[in-house]
Write a protein that holds these residues in place. Structure first.
Motif, PDB file in Angstrom:
ATOM      1  N   ASN A  71     -17.261 -38.038  34.168  1.00 57.40           N
ATOM      2  CA  ASN A  71     -16.094 -37.700  33.363  1.00 57.40           C
ATOM      3  C   ASN A  71     -16.458 -37.895  31.894  1.00 57.40           C
ATOM      4  O   ASN A  71     -16.306 -38.975  31.344  1.00 57.40           O
ATOM      5  CB  ASN A  71     -14.903 -38.556  33.754  1.00 57.40           C
ATOM      6  N   VAL A  72     -16.921 -36.841  31.267  1.00 60.38           N
ATOM      7  CA  VAL A  72     -17.409 -36.919  29.899  1.00 60.38           C
ATOM      8  C   VAL A  72     -16.290 -37.275  28.927  1.00 60.38           C
ATOM      9  O   VAL A  72     -16.501 -38.028  27.990  1.00 60.38           O
ATOM     10  CB  VAL A  72     -18.094 -35.592  29.507  1.00 60.38           C
ATOM     11  N   LYS A  73     -15.082 -36.767  29.148  1.00 61.03           N
ATOM     12  CA  LYS A  73     -13.984 -37.049  28.225  1.00 61.03           C
ATOM     13  C   LYS A  73     -13.702 -38.545  28.148  1.00 61.03           C
ATOM     14  O   LYS A  73     -13.516 -39.093  27.063  1.00 61.03           O
ATOM     15  CB  LYS A  73     -12.717 -36.304  28.653  1.00 61.03           C
ATOM     16  N   GLN A  74     -13.670 -39.214  29.297  1.00 64.44           N
ATOM     17  CA  GLN A  74     -13.409 -40.648  29.289  1.00 64.44           C
ATOM     18  C   GLN A  74     -14.543 -41.416  28.632  1.00 64.44           C
ATOM     19  O   GLN A  74     -14.302 -42.389  27.922  1.00 64.44           O
ATOM     20  CB  GLN A  74     -13.190 -41.162  30.710  1.00 64.44           C
ATOM     21  N   ILE A  76     -16.484 -40.329  26.215  1.00 63.72           N
ATOM     22  CA  ILE A  76     -16.386 -40.120  24.767  1.00 63.72           C
ATOM     23  C   ILE A  76     -15.220 -40.915  24.187  1.00 63.72           C
ATOM     24  O   ILE A  76     -15.354 -41.531  23.130  1.00 63.72           O
ATOM     25  CB  ILE A  76     -16.249 -38.618  24.448  1.00 63.72           C
ATOM     26  N   ARG A  77     -14.091 -40.922  24.876  1.00 66.63           N
ATOM     27  CA  ARG A  77     -12.949 -41.712  24.387  1.00 66.63           C
ATOM     28  C   ARG A  77     -13.305 -43.185  24.305  1.00 66.63           C
ATOM     29  O   ARG A  77     -12.979 -43.862  23.332  1.00 66.63           O
ATOM     30  CB  ARG A  77     -11.747 -41.520  25.307  1.00 66.63           C
TER      31      ARG A  77
END
Length: 101
Positions: A71-74, A76-77
């Motif tokens: 899960n790249v979004k998590q 990065i966040r």
């Protein structure tokens, strides 16, 4: 078929039929071309993954793919998340100067 796939096809032919093998000697040239194109696509995918920092010179394509976060979004966040700002008390806890005490 690109040049890398042609190289793979020639290597497969030489490995199976011996040196000097010609593509016309293959029983199923279409399937051989599919194998060669698949190998070329895997090599390109491995190059892309390495360029993005996944895997190294001795890692396989599967190991490099496993290093890609699910899960790249998590990720990065979490990477750019700063400390949370302190919350001000809500209006229900505010001082009311107009009340007579």
């Amino acid at each position: 078929m690109n040049d890398i796939a042609r190289i793979y096809r020639a290597e497969i032919l030489r490995a199976v039929l011996g040196p000097g093998a010609h593509p016309a000697k293959a029983a199923d040239l279409h399937r051989l071309n599919q194998f060669a194109e698949h190998l070329a696509a895997c090599e390109e995918a491995q190059t892309i993954l390495r360029a993005k920092g996944h895997g190294g010179p001795s890692t396989s394509i599967v190991e490099a793919a496993r290093q890609v976060p699910a899960n790249v979004k998590q990720v990065i966040r979490a990477l750019f998340a700063g400390p949370t700002a302190p919350r001000e008390p809500g209006i229900e806890h505010a001082h009311e100067p107009w009340k007579v005490t």
